[in-house]
Design an enzyme around this catalytic site. Structure first.
Site, PDB file in Angstrom:
ATOM      1  N   ASP A 118       0.797  -1.378   0.147  1.00 38.28           N
ATOM      2  CA  ASP A 118       0.093  -0.036   0.032  1.00 38.28           C
ATOM      3  C   ASP A 118       0.704   1.258  -0.020  1.00 38.28           C
ATOM      4  OD1 ASP A 118      -1.830   2.044   0.480  1.00 38.28           O
ATOM      5  OD2 ASP A 118      -2.864   0.827   1.705  1.00 38.28           O
ATOM      6  N   GLU A 192      -0.294 -11.518  -8.300  1.00 37.04           N
ATOM      7  CA  GLU A 192      -1.592 -11.113  -9.257  1.00 37.04           C
ATOM      8  C   GLU A 192      -1.699  -9.791  -9.474  1.00 37.04           C
ATOM      9  OE1 GLU A 192      -2.533 -14.488  -6.179  1.00 37.04           O
ATOM     10  OE2 GLU A 192      -1.260 -12.564  -6.076  1.00 37.04           O
ATOM     11  N   TYR A 193      -1.216  -8.947  -8.705  1.00 36.97           N
ATOM     12  CA  TYR A 193      -1.173  -7.204  -9.127  1.00 36.97           C
ATOM     13  C   TYR A 193      -0.245  -7.172 -10.151  1.00 36.97           C
ATOM     14  CZ  TYR A 193      -4.105  -5.932  -5.179  1.00 36.97           C
ATOM     15  OH  TYR A 193      -5.027  -5.552  -4.067  1.00 36.97           O
TER      16      TYR A 193
END
Length: 212
Positions: A118, A192-193
């Protein structure tokens, strides 16, 4: 995106206690006995649904991998991947990375992965970024003398911030890539990102840094 609650998550984790460590704090300084070998220990902070750590575990069977994911509805996806892959060198922790020194002894870890963390873009949230100086102090404590942090992100602002933060804390920059996939690195395991952002044409940034 709001995550859907999975009321069965606790039961699923309990059923797979050979993958999810129920009391990881009791393992501090004893992760060698958990894996029953003396192989290097690598940890991923923010494992997500487990694509990266599962791929790494298969590619490097002589390394012990520990994936940390605080969200129960997300970690169940990682449990499923590890279970289906039938790999034995991976453990998952349903824990936050507030203070890794409560989970790992000094010099117990060989490498740390920060994948698409993040970015916490607002200035008032700077201390939450996983490359803020207080986190770097934690990493330095638990890593061995030649230990490394490998970071990947699609967020240029976070990447630039992190490079400055590492440099100011005395870490050695061993690799800085502004477009990882241009390197055609066959050893790179995508998250995945990473797959999603790469398909959208976003550059993937990576750096490898060594402890001071």
């Amino acid at each position: 995106m709001r995550l859907r609650n999975k009321p069965w998550a606790d039961d699923y984790m309990n059923e797979n206690s050979h993958i999810v460590v129920a009391d990881p704090f009791s393992k501090k300084g004893k992760w060698v006995s958990e894996f029953e070998n003396e192989n290097p220990v690598h940890i991923e902070i923010g494992t997500g649904k487990g694509q990266f750590i599962t791929g790494m575990s298969k590619q490097y069977p002589n390394i012990n991998f520990i994936g940390m994911e605080r969200v129960k509805s997300v970690i169940v996806g990682a449990i499923k991947k590890v279970k289906e892959a039938e790999i034995l060198n991976t453990r998952l922790l349903n824990e936050d990375a507030d203070d890794l020194r409560e989970l790992f002894e000094e010099s117990e870890v060989d490498q740390i992965y920060l994948n698409f963390s993040d970015p916490w873009p607002k200035a008032r949230h700077e201390k939450r970024r996983l490359t803020y100086k207080t986190f770097l102090e934690q990493y330095q404590s638990i890593l061995k003398s030649d230990g490394k942090v490998v970071m990947k992100t699609d967020n240029r602002q976070l990447f630039e911030y992190s490079l400055v933060s590492f440099s100011q804390s005395g870490w050695t920059l061993e690799e800085v890539s502004l477009n990882l996939h241009n390197l055609e690195d066959a050893t790179n395991v995508m998250t995945e990102y990473e797959e999603k952002f790469s398909e959208q044409g976003h550059p993937i940034y990576r750096c490898v840094v060594r402890v001071p």
